[in-house]
Write a protein that holds these residues in place. Sequence first.
Motif, PDB file in Angstrom:
ATOM      1  N   TYR A   1       3.153   5.715  -2.482  1.00 51.76           N
ATOM      2  CA  TYR A   1       2.191   4.626  -2.366  1.00 51.76           C
ATOM      3  C   TYR A   1       1.861   4.055  -3.737  1.00 51.76           C
ATOM      4  CZ  TYR A   1       1.558   6.857   2.185  1.00 51.76           C
ATOM      5  OH  TYR A   1       1.767   7.419   3.419  1.00 51.76           O
ATOM      6  N   GLU A   2       2.104   2.781  -3.898  1.00 51.94           N
ATOM      7  CA  GLU A   2       1.788   2.090  -5.145  1.00 51.94           C
ATOM      8  C   GLU A   2       0.274   1.982  -5.304  1.00 51.94           C
ATOM      9  OE1 GLU A   2       3.217   0.308  -8.620  1.00 51.94           O
ATOM     10  OE2 GLU A   2       4.460   1.030  -6.956  1.00 51.94           O
ATOM     11  N   GLU A   3      -0.226   2.394  -6.435  1.00 49.80           N
ATOM     12  CA  GLU A   3      -1.645   2.180  -6.720  1.00 49.80           C
ATOM     13  C   GLU A   3      -1.837   0.725  -7.125  1.00 49.80           C
ATOM     14  OE1 GLU A   3      -3.189   4.863  -9.618  1.00 49.80           O
ATOM     15  OE2 GLU A   3      -2.232   6.627  -8.716  1.00 49.80           O
ATOM     16  N   VAL A   4      -2.617  -0.015  -6.352  1.00 49.61           N
ATOM     17  CA  VAL A   4      -2.828  -1.434  -6.664  1.00 49.61           C
ATOM     18  C   VAL A   4      -4.318  -1.707  -6.792  1.00 49.61           C
ATOM     19  CG1 VAL A   4      -0.702  -2.219  -5.532  1.00 49.61           C
ATOM     20  CG2 VAL A   4      -2.820  -2.081  -4.204  1.00 49.61           C
ATOM     21  N   PRO A   5      -4.696  -2.724  -7.558  1.00 50.58           N
ATOM     22  CA  PRO A   5      -6.114  -3.083  -7.651  1.00 50.58           C
ATOM     23  C   PRO A   5      -6.698  -3.398  -6.276  1.00 50.58           C
ATOM     24  CG  PRO A   5      -4.837  -4.221  -9.333  1.00 50.58           C
ATOM     25  CD  PRO A   5      -3.844  -3.570  -8.420  1.00 50.58           C
ATOM     26  N   PHE A   6      -7.993  -3.190  -6.121  1.00 48.44           N
ATOM     27  CA  PHE A   6      -8.682  -3.425  -4.853  1.00 48.44           C
ATOM     28  C   PHE A   6      -8.383  -4.818  -4.313  1.00 48.44           C
ATOM     29  CE2 PHE A   6     -12.244  -4.396  -2.076  1.00 48.44           C
ATOM     30  CZ  PHE A   6     -12.493  -3.197  -1.427  1.00 48.44           C
ATOM     31  N   ASP A   7      -8.331  -5.811  -5.211  1.00 51.35           N
ATOM     32  CA  ASP A   7      -8.132  -7.197  -4.757  1.00 51.35           C
ATOM     33  C   ASP A   7      -6.662  -7.620  -4.760  1.00 51.35           C
ATOM     34  OD1 ASP A   7      -7.687  -7.392  -7.469  1.00 51.35           O
ATOM     35  OD2 ASP A   7      -9.138  -9.001  -7.819  1.00 51.35           O
ATOM     36  N   HIS A   8      -5.750  -6.661  -4.783  1.00 52.57           N
ATOM     37  CA  HIS A   8      -4.316  -6.977  -4.740  1.00 52.57           C
ATOM     38  C   HIS A   8      -3.969  -7.515  -3.352  1.00 52.57           C
ATOM     39  CE1 HIS A   8      -0.106  -6.503  -6.012  1.00 52.57           C
ATOM     40  NE2 HIS A   8       0.140  -6.119  -4.778  1.00 52.57           N
TER      41      HIS A   8
ATOM     42  N   SER B   1      -6.962  -9.130   0.743  1.00 56.46           N
ATOM     43  CA  SER B   1      -6.633  -8.061  -0.200  1.00 56.46           C
ATOM     44  C   SER B   1      -6.471  -6.708   0.478  1.00 56.46           C
ATOM     45  CB  SER B   1      -7.720  -7.963  -1.272  1.00 56.46           C
ATOM     46  OG  SER B   1      -8.930  -7.466  -0.718  1.00 56.46           O
ATOM     47  N   GLN B   2      -5.738  -5.821  -0.209  1.00 58.72           N
ATOM     48  CA  GLN B   2      -5.550  -4.455   0.292  1.00 58.72           C
ATOM     49  C   GLN B   2      -6.900  -3.767   0.509  1.00 58.72           C
ATOM     50  OE1 GLN B   2      -2.770  -1.693  -0.225  1.00 58.72           O
ATOM     51  NE2 GLN B   2      -1.022  -3.000  -0.741  1.00 58.72           N
TER      52      GLN B   2
ATOM     53  N   GLY C   1     -12.384 -14.860  12.832  1.00 60.85           N
ATOM     54  CA  GLY C   1     -11.406 -15.870  12.453  1.00 60.85           C
ATOM     55  C   GLY C   1     -10.287 -15.287  11.628  1.00 60.85           C
ATOM     56  N   THR C   2      -9.163 -15.992  11.668  1.00 64.11           N
ATOM     57  CA  THR C   2      -8.038 -15.672  10.801  1.00 64.11           C
ATOM     58  C   THR C   2      -8.492 -15.634   9.349  1.00 64.11           C
ATOM     59  OG1 THR C   2      -6.533 -16.732  12.353  1.00 64.11           O
ATOM     60  CG2 THR C   2      -5.741 -16.454  10.094  1.00 64.11           C
ATOM     61  N   ASP C   3      -9.440 -16.509   9.022  1.00 65.09           N
ATOM     62  CA  ASP C   3      -9.901 -16.683   7.652  1.00 65.09           C
ATOM     63  C   ASP C   3     -10.444 -15.388   7.044  1.00 65.09           C
ATOM     64  OD1 ASP C   3     -10.337 -19.951   8.200  1.00 65.09           O
ATOM     65  OD2 ASP C   3     -10.892 -18.625   9.828  1.00 65.09           O
ATOM     66  N   VAL C   4     -11.031 -14.517   7.872  1.00 63.47           N
ATOM     67  CA  VAL C   4     -11.548 -13.236   7.389  1.00 63.47           C
ATOM     68  C   VAL C   4     -10.844 -12.058   8.060  1.00 63.47           C
ATOM     69  CG1 VAL C   4     -13.813 -14.111   6.721  1.00 63.47           C
ATOM     70  CG2 VAL C   4     -13.462 -13.270   9.060  1.00 63.47           C
ATOM     71  N   CYS C   5      -9.941 -12.349   9.000  1.00 65.49           N
ATOM     72  CA  CYS C   5      -9.218 -11.316   9.761  1.00 65.49           C
ATOM     73  C   CYS C   5     -10.179 -10.251  10.276  1.00 65.49           C
ATOM     74  CB  CYS C   5      -8.104 -10.675   8.939  1.00 65.49           C
ATOM     75  SG  CYS C   5      -6.901  -9.802  10.000  1.00 65.49           S
ATOM     76  N   SER C   6     -11.300 -10.701  10.789  1.00 66.03           N
ATOM     77  CA  SER C   6     -12.300  -9.780  11.294  1.00 66.03           C
ATOM     78  C   SER C   6     -13.270 -10.559  12.166  1.00 66.03           C
ATOM     79  CB  SER C   6     -13.033  -9.098  10.127  1.00 66.03           C
ATOM     80  OG  SER C   6     -13.861  -8.058  10.612  1.00 66.03           O
ATOM     81  N   CYS C   7     -14.346  -9.888  12.558  1.00 66.11           N
ATOM     82  CA  CYS C   7     -15.343 -10.487  13.446  1.00 66.11           C
ATOM     83  C   CYS C   7     -16.629 -10.756  12.675  1.00 66.11           C
ATOM     84  CB  CYS C   7     -15.646  -9.542  14.610  1.00 66.11           C
ATOM     85  SG  CYS C   7     -14.184  -8.941  15.459  1.00 66.11           S
ATOM     86  N   PHE C   8     -17.191 -11.927  12.886  1.00 60.89           N
ATOM     87  CA  PHE C   8     -18.529 -12.205  12.364  1.00 60.89           C
ATOM     88  C   PHE C   8     -19.586 -11.583  13.275  1.00 60.89           C
ATOM     89  CE2 PHE C   8     -16.282 -16.158  10.835  1.00 60.89           C
ATOM     90  CZ  PHE C   8     -16.274 -15.808   9.503  1.00 60.89           C
TER      91      PHE C   8
ATOM     92  N   PRO D   1     -21.147 -12.512   0.666  1.00 57.04           N
ATOM     93  CA  PRO D   1     -19.691 -12.305   0.732  1.00 57.04           C
ATOM     94  C   PRO D   1     -19.324 -11.140   1.635  1.00 57.04           C
ATOM     95  CG  PRO D   1     -20.552 -11.563  -1.386  1.00 57.04           C
ATOM     96  CD  PRO D   1     -21.688 -12.227  -0.679  1.00 57.04           C
ATOM     97  N   MET D   2     -18.131 -11.233   2.245  1.00 58.00           N
ATOM     98  CA  MET D   2     -17.529 -10.142   3.011  1.00 58.00           C
ATOM     99  C   MET D   2     -16.264  -9.710   2.271  1.00 58.00           C
ATOM    100  SD  MET D   2     -17.845 -11.832   6.825  1.00 58.00           S
ATOM    101  CE  MET D   2     -16.772 -10.613   7.612  1.00 58.00           C
ATOM    102  N   PRO D   3     -15.948  -8.428   2.254  1.00 58.66           N
ATOM    103  CA  PRO D   3     -14.771  -7.980   1.489  1.00 58.66           C
ATOM    104  C   PRO D   3     -13.458  -8.609   1.937  1.00 58.66           C
ATOM    105  CG  PRO D   3     -16.135  -6.102   2.116  1.00 58.66           C
ATOM    106  CD  PRO D   3     -16.681  -7.290   2.840  1.00 58.66           C
ATOM    107  N   SER D   4     -13.367  -9.007   3.233  1.00 54.31           N
ATOM    108  CA  SER D   4     -12.101  -9.541   3.730  1.00 54.31           C
ATOM    109  C   SER D   4     -12.012 -11.062   3.635  1.00 54.31           C
ATOM    110  CB  SER D   4     -11.874  -9.106   5.180  1.00 54.31           C
ATOM    111  OG  SER D   4     -12.860  -9.658   6.026  1.00 54.31           O
ATOM    112  N   MET D   5     -13.023 -11.705   3.051  1.00 53.37           N
ATOM    113  CA  MET D   5     -12.869 -13.142   2.798  1.00 53.37           C
ATOM    114  C   MET D   5     -11.642 -13.356   1.909  1.00 53.37           C
ATOM    115  SD  MET D   5     -16.774 -14.507   2.265  1.00 53.37           S
ATOM    116  CE  MET D   5     -17.868 -14.743   3.676  1.00 53.37           C
ATOM    117  N   PRO D   6     -10.963 -14.487   2.058  1.00 53.85           N
ATOM    118  CA  PRO D   6      -9.731 -14.703   1.274  1.00 53.85           C
ATOM    119  C   PRO D   6      -9.974 -14.523  -0.217  1.00 53.85           C
ATOM    120  CG  PRO D   6     -10.023 -16.455   2.890  1.00 53.85           C
ATOM    121  CD  PRO D   6     -11.288 -15.658   2.898  1.00 53.85           C
TER     122      PRO D   6
END
Length: 657
Positions: free
Chosen positions: A260-267, A287-288, A422-429, A474-479
């Motif tokens: 597993y590649e270690e990547v930054p949180f916002d990768h 982001s991951q 929405g697709t925009d956050v890939c989650s539920c509001f 902000p939500m973590p999964s926002m683009p």
Amino acid sequence: MTTANPSPLWQPDQQQIAEAQVTRFQAWASAKYGAPAEGGYEALHRWSVTELETFWQAVTDWFDVRFTHPYARVLGSRAMPGAEWFPGATVNYAAHALRTADDPARADTPAILHVDETHEQRTVTWSELRRQVGSLAAELRALGVRPGDRVSGYLPNIPEAAIAFLATAAVGAVWTSCAPDFGARSVLDRFQQVEPVVLFTVDGYRYGGKEHDRRDTVTELRSALPSVRAVVHIPLLGTEAPEGALAWSSLTSADVAPVYEEVPFDHPLWVLYSSGTTGLPKAIVQSQGGILVEHLKQLGLHCDLGPDDRFFWYTSTGWMMWNFLVSGLLTGTTIVTYDGSPGFPDTGAQWSIAERTGATLFGTSAAYVMACRKAGVHPSRDHDLSRVKCVATTGSPLPPDGFRWLHDEVRADLWTASVSGGTDVCSCFAGAVPTLPVYIGELQAPGLGTDLQAWDPQGKPLTDEVGELVVTNPMPSMPIRFWNDPDGSRYHDSYFDTYPGVWRHGDWITATSRGSVVIHGRSDSTLNRQGVRMGSADIYEAVERLPEIRESLVIGLEEPDGGYWMPLFVHLAPGAVLDDDLRARIKRTIREQLSPRHVPDEIIEAPGVPHTLTGKRIEVPVKRLLQGTPFDKAVNPGSVDDLELLRFYEEIARKRA
């Protein structure tokens, strides 16, 4: 306006509340992080949005998110757009999705149950999933795939798609996918933007009892994507790999542990696409780390999923719900993938899959529920659905009749979760909360960490009144960005143009005084007649109760002279006739159930209602056509399920001109 004191359709009993993960999380977070011990979900939600950083720290702790390098703080910047989550941290999504395989007691239990139209099951165990991901990740690295490179899949909802995605995430590359029912133009509108280096393909797919050969389309994609260095062939229909393509079996045969590649949180983790009905689809990058923590919260706390669950959502790889489904692996849940028509061999097919796979959470579209109701399907009479704890719906608001039908035809004590995001956050509001009651026509509550509000045009919060759906933190999964949007202007204009620094999603909602949420449809196609706003979904829910109406489309047009033209297009059921009697019943239904101001000026029979490739009614492009916008500027042809249908609406505009 909402009814003052309606009775809940369903409410959890004390045992269900006590056993829910969100209850246990609240008690634990109270002891460790100062969350309120009393006051139930409402108090927990208030704490989660007022103490945002503490809440998300608690989520990562509760779910044992393994940062390979620690974070400096939870939020480096709260600005929207541009929030900086967990700066300094490194992580890998795939490592978390596969960690159940490390448990000897779970290694040989199902990670994925796959079903196709034959309804025969194929099982992929956790150990087999990890082995294939490890083998494929090593092969991707050998092909020169590096962190940040894009890897694309032209694949149906089969286990191979999940394996290819997880291997991509393991190497730190960026996944993107389209379903094979997308035509070449639609796929290229998406993939050409991100320039993938590897393309996973199938030779075809099965849908509606028929085989659909896609080899010619794959050839077209290969020639139009010069960035692609390797093509991987998955023989779903049993054909040999074409010249120059790599065979799936040869890439997944080794017994190799994943690295597993270690990547930054916002990768970047993946690129999703907006429907793109009026231009090129927006290429939305998430982001991951953001997806990891948002989906753990959503699936673990809101959907209450864990190792004993089986999670089935009817979806395709071209819809964000596929990404959401695969994330069920994060909670140790067995996910159910289905490749085929939602209604083959009959309308009740999805209930049969839920029964055969022992699904505990069954997700589908509101449209499917209403189709079952109209077709006279009896799920609990014809199937053993005793393991189904929750039926969740999305894609459009679930009408009140849908809630009642699920209650009557599945089970009286069924948890029904209408969710919206929405697709925009890939989650539920807003949506599922296992400890709250369900009211007919309403979403249970906003999600934890999501400061969801309804605002008027001046930015004033509204309660029990229709307003714009906004999220004020902000939500973590926002683009993290849009692809090919170097100055961020397209991203900014999509969500932050109306209320600076606040996410405006483009839906009309009512935030009720009970804490629930009602979705009224898209605000950019909302009907605003004589100052009275109504969502198109309200019209559809009323009109489509009539047995003669298969589907409908309502458009509100502001005219140059200050007038307002509101036609209702109806696609009739077989044998139905749009005569004066039916017109009168449609108008009476709208007048009595909704509003006399929203009775249509004209009711027009249409050969069908156009949809996006993910099944959503196309309203704005039709509105633009009716306003006289040229066809090529009103719609992106590659985003529509039946382009010829739009010619009908173009002809209506021509006659009105």
